[in-house]
Design a protein around this motif. Structure first.
Motif, PDB file in Angstrom:
ATOM      1  N   ALA A 103     -12.684   8.123   3.697  1.00  0.00           N
ATOM      2  CA  ALA A 103     -12.613   9.198   4.982  1.00  0.00           C
ATOM      3  C   ALA A 103     -11.417   8.961   5.717  1.00  0.00           C
ATOM      4  O   ALA A 103     -10.773   9.848   5.982  1.00  0.00           O
ATOM      5  CB  ALA A 103     -13.792   8.807   5.401  1.00  0.00           C
ATOM      6  N   ALA A 104     -11.174   7.698   5.800  1.00  0.00           N
ATOM      7  CA  ALA A 104      -9.780   7.310   6.752  1.00  0.00           C
ATOM      8  C   ALA A 104      -8.799   7.842   5.846  1.00  0.00           C
ATOM      9  O   ALA A 104      -7.890   8.124   6.810  1.00  0.00           O
ATOM     10  CB  ALA A 104      -9.773   5.667   6.748  1.00  0.00           C
ATOM     11  N   VAL A 105      -8.555   7.626   4.580  1.00  0.00           N
ATOM     12  CA  VAL A 105      -7.482   8.112   4.045  1.00  0.00           C
ATOM     13  C   VAL A 105      -6.961   9.432   4.254  1.00  0.00           C
ATOM     14  O   VAL A 105      -6.160   9.792   4.346  1.00  0.00           O
ATOM     15  CB  VAL A 105      -7.440   7.653   2.383  1.00  0.00           C
ATOM     16  CG1 VAL A 105      -6.404   8.334   1.389  1.00  0.00           C
ATOM     17  CG2 VAL A 105      -7.722   6.418   2.196  1.00  0.00           C
ATOM     18  N   ARG A 106      -8.201  10.265   3.951  1.00  0.00           N
ATOM     19  CA  ARG A 106      -7.896  11.752   4.123  1.00  0.00           C
ATOM     20  C   ARG A 106      -7.481  12.272   5.538  1.00  0.00           C
ATOM     21  O   ARG A 106      -7.634  13.104   5.732  1.00  0.00           O
ATOM     22  CB  ARG A 106      -9.349  12.415   3.466  1.00  0.00           C
ATOM     23  CG  ARG A 106      -9.160  12.025   2.097  1.00  0.00           C
ATOM     24  CD  ARG A 106     -10.504  12.532   1.265  1.00  0.00           C
ATOM     25  NE  ARG A 106     -10.265  13.960   1.088  1.00  0.00           N
ATOM     26  CZ  ARG A 106     -11.214  14.592   0.065  1.00  0.00           C
ATOM     27  NH1 ARG A 106     -12.174  13.911  -0.454  1.00  0.00           N
ATOM     28  NH2 ARG A 106     -10.965  15.909  -0.173  1.00  0.00           N
ATOM     29  N   GLU A 107      -7.751  11.518   6.335  1.00  0.00           N
ATOM     30  CA  GLU A 107      -7.449  11.743   7.838  1.00  0.00           C
ATOM     31  C   GLU A 107      -5.742  11.892   7.988  1.00  0.00           C
ATOM     32  O   GLU A 107      -5.205  12.651   8.719  1.00  0.00           O
ATOM     33  CB  GLU A 107      -7.715  10.790   8.897  1.00  0.00           C
ATOM     34  CG  GLU A 107      -9.282  10.686   9.215  1.00  0.00           C
ATOM     35  CD  GLU A 107      -9.761  12.158  10.071  1.00  0.00           C
ATOM     36  OE1 GLU A 107      -9.127  12.405  10.810  1.00  0.00           O
ATOM     37  OE2 GLU A 107     -10.630  12.602   9.684  1.00  0.00           O
ATOM     38  N   GLY A 108      -5.048  11.437   6.972  1.00  0.00           N
ATOM     39  CA  GLY A 108      -3.625  11.279   6.978  1.00  0.00           C
ATOM     40  C   GLY A 108      -3.285  10.900   8.331  1.00  0.00           C
ATOM     41  O   GLY A 108      -3.720   9.834   8.913  1.00  0.00           O
ATOM     42  N   ALA A 109      -2.063  11.410   8.600  1.00  0.00           N
ATOM     43  CA  ALA A 109      -1.479  10.882   9.930  1.00  0.00           C
ATOM     44  C   ALA A 109      -2.023  11.373  11.173  1.00  0.00           C
ATOM     45  O   ALA A 109      -1.590  11.384  12.445  1.00  0.00           O
ATOM     46  CB  ALA A 109       0.209  11.145   9.896  1.00  0.00           C
ATOM     47  N   GLY A 110      -3.181  12.218  11.183  1.00  0.00           N
ATOM     48  CA  GLY A 110      -3.629  12.927  12.270  1.00  0.00           C
ATOM     49  C   GLY A 110      -4.177  12.104  13.383  1.00  0.00           C
ATOM     50  O   GLY A 110      -4.930  11.036  12.888  1.00  0.00           O
ATOM     51  N   GLY A 111      -3.842  11.995  14.523  1.00  0.00           N
ATOM     52  CA  GLY A 111      -4.423  11.307  15.551  1.00  0.00           C
ATOM     53  C   GLY A 111      -3.393  10.047  15.871  1.00  0.00           C
ATOM     54  O   GLY A 111      -3.623   9.360  16.846  1.00  0.00           O
ATOM     55  N   LEU A 112      -2.656   9.577  14.659  1.00  0.00           N
ATOM     56  CA  LEU A 112      -1.964   8.347  14.844  1.00  0.00           C
ATOM     57  C   LEU A 112      -0.805   8.278  16.241  1.00  0.00           C
ATOM     58  O   LEU A 112      -0.749   7.293  16.742  1.00  0.00           O
ATOM     59  CB  LEU A 112      -1.232   8.044  13.915  1.00  0.00           C
ATOM     60  CG  LEU A 112      -2.302   7.346  12.607  1.00  0.00           C
ATOM     61  CD1 LEU A 112      -1.451   7.075  11.321  1.00  0.00           C
ATOM     62  CD2 LEU A 112      -3.057   6.144  13.070  1.00  0.00           C
ATOM     63  N   TYR A 113      -0.566   9.559  16.322  1.00  0.00           N
ATOM     64  CA  TYR A 113       0.484   9.762  17.413  1.00  0.00           C
ATOM     65  C   TYR A 113       0.126  10.638  18.520  1.00  0.00           C
ATOM     66  O   TYR A 113       0.929  11.119  19.293  1.00  0.00           O
ATOM     67  CB  TYR A 113       1.583  10.496  16.774  1.00  0.00           C
ATOM     68  CG  TYR A 113       2.167   9.578  15.539  1.00  0.00           C
ATOM     69  CD1 TYR A 113       3.205   8.793  15.702  1.00  0.00           C
ATOM     70  CD2 TYR A 113       1.917  10.036  14.333  1.00  0.00           C
ATOM     71  CE1 TYR A 113       3.609   8.108  14.647  1.00  0.00           C
ATOM     72  CE2 TYR A 113       2.185   9.412  13.248  1.00  0.00           C
ATOM     73  CZ  TYR A 113       3.094   8.192  13.371  1.00  0.00           C
ATOM     74  OH  TYR A 113       3.805   7.599  12.161  1.00  0.00           O
ATOM     75  N   ASP A 114      -1.277  10.678  18.747  1.00  0.00           N
ATOM     76  CA  ASP A 114      -1.624  11.445  19.914  1.00  0.00           C
ATOM     77  C   ASP A 114      -1.485  10.500  21.183  1.00  0.00           C
ATOM     78  O   ASP A 114      -1.509  11.209  22.042  1.00  0.00           O
ATOM     79  CB  ASP A 114      -3.294  11.540  19.659  1.00  0.00           C
ATOM     80  CG  ASP A 114      -3.502  12.712  18.605  1.00  0.00           C
ATOM     81  OD1 ASP A 114      -2.543  13.326  18.139  1.00  0.00           O
ATOM     82  OD2 ASP A 114      -4.664  13.031  18.270  1.00  0.00           O
ATOM     83  N   GLY A 133      -2.714   6.561   5.517  1.00  0.00           N
ATOM     84  CA  GLY A 133      -3.936   5.988   5.106  1.00  0.00           C
ATOM     85  C   GLY A 133      -3.946   4.967   3.577  1.00  0.00           C
ATOM     86  O   GLY A 133      -4.705   4.945   2.883  1.00  0.00           O
ATOM     87  N   ALA A 134      -2.711   4.634   3.555  1.00  0.00           N
ATOM     88  CA  ALA A 134      -2.329   3.453   2.549  1.00  0.00           C
ATOM     89  C   ALA A 134      -3.200   2.355   2.174  1.00  0.00           C
ATOM     90  O   ALA A 134      -3.767   2.248   1.152  1.00  0.00           O
ATOM     91  CB  ALA A 134      -0.641   3.554   2.409  1.00  0.00           C
ATOM     92  N   VAL A 135      -3.217   1.881   3.326  1.00  0.00           N
ATOM     93  CA  VAL A 135      -3.842   0.452   3.358  1.00  0.00           C
ATOM     94  C   VAL A 135      -5.461   0.698   3.041  1.00  0.00           C
ATOM     95  O   VAL A 135      -6.150   0.098   2.083  1.00  0.00           O
ATOM     96  CB  VAL A 135      -3.546  -0.338   4.791  1.00  0.00           C
ATOM     97  CG1 VAL A 135      -4.692  -1.401   4.730  1.00  0.00           C
ATOM     98  CG2 VAL A 135      -2.569  -0.957   4.944  1.00  0.00           C
ATOM     99  N   ALA A 180       0.965  -1.299   0.013  1.00  0.00           N
ATOM    100  CA  ALA A 180      -0.197  -0.051   0.025  1.00  0.00           C
ATOM    101  C   ALA A 180       0.842   1.227  -0.109  1.00  0.00           C
ATOM    102  O   ALA A 180       0.512   2.174  -0.639  1.00  0.00           O
ATOM    103  CB  ALA A 180      -0.750  -0.166   1.464  1.00  0.00           C
ATOM    104  N   MET A 181       2.074   1.345   0.642  1.00  0.00           N
ATOM    105  CA  MET A 181       2.756   2.280   0.791  1.00  0.00           C
ATOM    106  C   MET A 181       3.527   2.582  -0.651  1.00  0.00           C
ATOM    107  O   MET A 181       3.691   3.675  -0.922  1.00  0.00           O
ATOM    108  CB  MET A 181       4.150   2.261   2.023  1.00  0.00           C
ATOM    109  CG  MET A 181       3.382   2.146   3.236  1.00  0.00           C
ATOM    110  SD  MET A 181       4.447   1.529   4.545  1.00  0.00           S
ATOM    111  CE  MET A 181       5.674   2.701   4.472  1.00  0.00           C
TER     112      MET A 181
END
Length: 571
Positions: free
Chosen positions: A552-563, A500-502, A437-438
């Motif tokens: 929708a998940a793709v367009r979240e980007g990396a936001g929230g993954l590192y919170d 959001g690659a996968v 996916a990447m």
């Protein structure tokens, strides 16, 4: 366990969905006529159904073993492999100059799928050899080609790829295996490799290992890696397997599944090797083999999905449980709505994955035969989708198959669980599905998304031709995926793409699935009431809508993954 190769599905997809006739119209593949294609598929199906499928259970119950340094394979595997080799199936797409059939990759892809569905553990062996043949055809010296290719094409010798080390998995550049020049054109290879599929066997004359190693002047990372041919037995001047090379199988991995396939830990102790390709150009040469294997692994997943689907349907057609709600139905669990939902999901997703893989193979053939840059780009884009979605489909469909069996699915004697255990690793090897996916959102988007948009134009055309509610649904899905692709390409931070690659890859696969299903339904000609139209309708209405959440998940980007910190995650 019973298995029947879905020959009619391959023919239908070739004729009405992906256009194999375009391949046969080229000079390179002019001999791949409809009659030849039918004969090849029919004969390969006979091999899969009658010779390989009966070996499926043997590999699971009687795993390959390492005894006194010698690998002993599962009962019947030697005879099964001999049938594959004698039929010329290893070298289907290999160069006729070295004994190959020179057939399109599309036909090899279909045959590989049916053999995978019949007995995945054994099919892994010729798949590895096919990839090595292609790597040698593109990168080896004339001398190495003349020595190895005829013997590998015939199946007398088989091949492996040696990348992974204990400290260097997906990060191949961290490998420590060394190659030191011997001064006579050969090299001394020293190091340890792990996860080597079919690292040894007791039924071929020689096992030829392609090994990644670093020369003394090789820089750190992947740019300093070279590729070497390191045979189990060093060939004599007349090409016979001679003295044993300085390598050995240390152990066989204890695996979740694929017990019939000996996955080896290999040790090389100044083993004699020959350079393949240029010094420090090993990754380029190995990627030729890996790209071949990625499509091959994708169809392994699809083959298992097909077998699991057949297995579940046969059980559901016989199993009586509860009062059936369908008047005049079968009187078995196949009448229950949820069981019917599961069976149709299995069948619809398997068809979609199969069409993606065969379309990818057709693009590979057209690119090779015509040199067309757009077909090469199309094939490159479809390869990670075919690998990831094909193997995900194998995992998901085989898991559903266990559920269809109910409690009996958890009992090994039914065979349903073996499909799930065997196929699970396909999402991991040849580059995990996350890596696929990447690759899709990064390397394959280096053209600004041009290849992706061209493919979506094809989807739009199918949607317009289909019309009605199904065409409108597909058009809307393609539009959303187009907007999501534009968003991806606009992201300067690759981590936002990777996050959001996968879901992006899966969304793309689902949209393509709708595209192929509607093409299949349109060719049926039953006024929209045929079985392919029914399956297409199920896919469009019940499976394609998943793309909304995925996009929708793709367009979240990396936001929230590192919170959440590591401490938060482990709390």
């Amino acid at each position: 366990m019973p298995y029947r190769a879905p020959v009619s599905d391959y023919k239908y997809i070739f004729d009405h969905v992906v256009g194999l006739d375009r391949v046969a119209e080229t000079d390179l593949f002019a001999e791949a006529s409809a009659d030849v294609t039918d004969a090849i598929l029919t004969e390969a199906a006979r091999l899969a159904d009658e010779v390989l499928a009966p070996l499926q259970r043997n590999g699971d119950l009687h795993p390959a073993k390492l005894e006194n340094g010698v690998v002993r394979t599962s009962p019947g595997f030697a005879e099964g492999y001999a049938a594959i080799a004698e039929g010329g199936w290893v070298g289907m797409s290999a160069d006729p100059e070295h004994g190959g059939m020179g057939l399109p990759q599309a036909l090899t892809t279909a045959v590989n799928e049916m053999m995978s569905g019949a007995c995945l553990s054994l099919q892994l062996n010729p798949l590895m050899t096919q990839g090595q043949i292609e790597a040698l055809e593109h990168h080896a010296s004339a001398e190495l080609k003349a020595l190895y290719l005829p013997r590998m094409t015939s199946g007398a010798w088989c091949g492996t790829m040696n990348l992974t080390e204990p400290q260097a998995g997906s990060d191949v550049g961290a490998l420590r295996t060394k190659a030191v020049p011997n001064g006579d054109g050969t090299y001394a290879i020293s190091g340890q490799k792990i996860y080597i599929s079919w690292g040894d066997n007791d039924f071929t004359e020689n096992v030829c290992h392609l090994v990644l190693a670093r020369l003394p002047d090789g820089v750190p990372g992947t740019k300093g890696i070279s590729l070497f041919m390191v045979p189990k037995r060093i060939p004599t001047e007349d090409g016979e397997p001679g003295t044993a090379n300085s390598l050995r199988v240390v152990s066989l991995e204890h695996k979740m599944g694929l017990h019939g396939s000996p996955t080896s830990v290999m040790e090389y102790d100044r083993a004699t090797g020959w350079l393949v390709g240029e010094e420090h150009g090993g990754m380029k040469a190995m990627f030729t083999m890996m790209n071949n294997a990625r499509l091959g692994v994708g169809v392994q997943g699809i083959g298992v999905a097909e077998a699991a689907c057949q297995h579940a349907l046969a059980y559901a057609a016989e199993r009586k449980q509860g009062k059936t709600p369908v008047e005049g139905g079968a009187g078995t669990i196949v009448d229950h709505a949820d069981v019917r939902r599961m069976l149709m999901t299995m069948k619809a997703q398997t068809f979609a994955a199969r069409a993606i893989a065969l379309d990818c193979a057709v693009s590979i053939d057209l690119a090779r035969a015509t040199g067309a840059a757009d077909q090469a780009a199309r094939a490159a884009l479809l390869t990670p989708i075919a690998k990831a979605f094909g193997t995900d489909t194998g995992i998901e469909v085989s898991s559903i198959g266990v559920q269809v069996h109910g409690g009996m699915g958890y009992i090994e004697e039914t065979g349903a669980a073996q499909f799930s255990r065997d196929v699970r690793v396909t999402a991991i090897y040849e580059g995990t599905n996350g890596i696929q996916a990447m690759d899709l959102v990064a390397r394959k988007m280096m053209d600004g998304g041009a290849a992706a948009m061209a493919l979506l134009n094809e989807v739009d055309a199918t949607a317009q031709a289909a019309g009605g509610a199904s065409g409108a649904a597909l058009a809307a899905a393609a539009g959303m995926l187009r907007e999501t692709t534009e968003w991806l390409v606009s992201q300067g931070d690759l981590n936002d793409r990777f996050a959001g690659a996968v879901p992006y890859l899966r969304a793309f696969a689902l949209v393509l699935g709708g595209h192929y299903h509607l093409r299949a339904a349109a060719a049926e000609g039953d006024g929209g009431s045929g079985r392919r139209a029914a399956l297409a309708g199920f896919f469009i209405r019940r499976m394609l809508p998943e793309h909304v959440g995925l996009c929708a998940a793709v367009r979240e980007g990396a936001g929230g993954l590192y919170d959440m910190s590591l401490e938060d995650l482990t709390a």
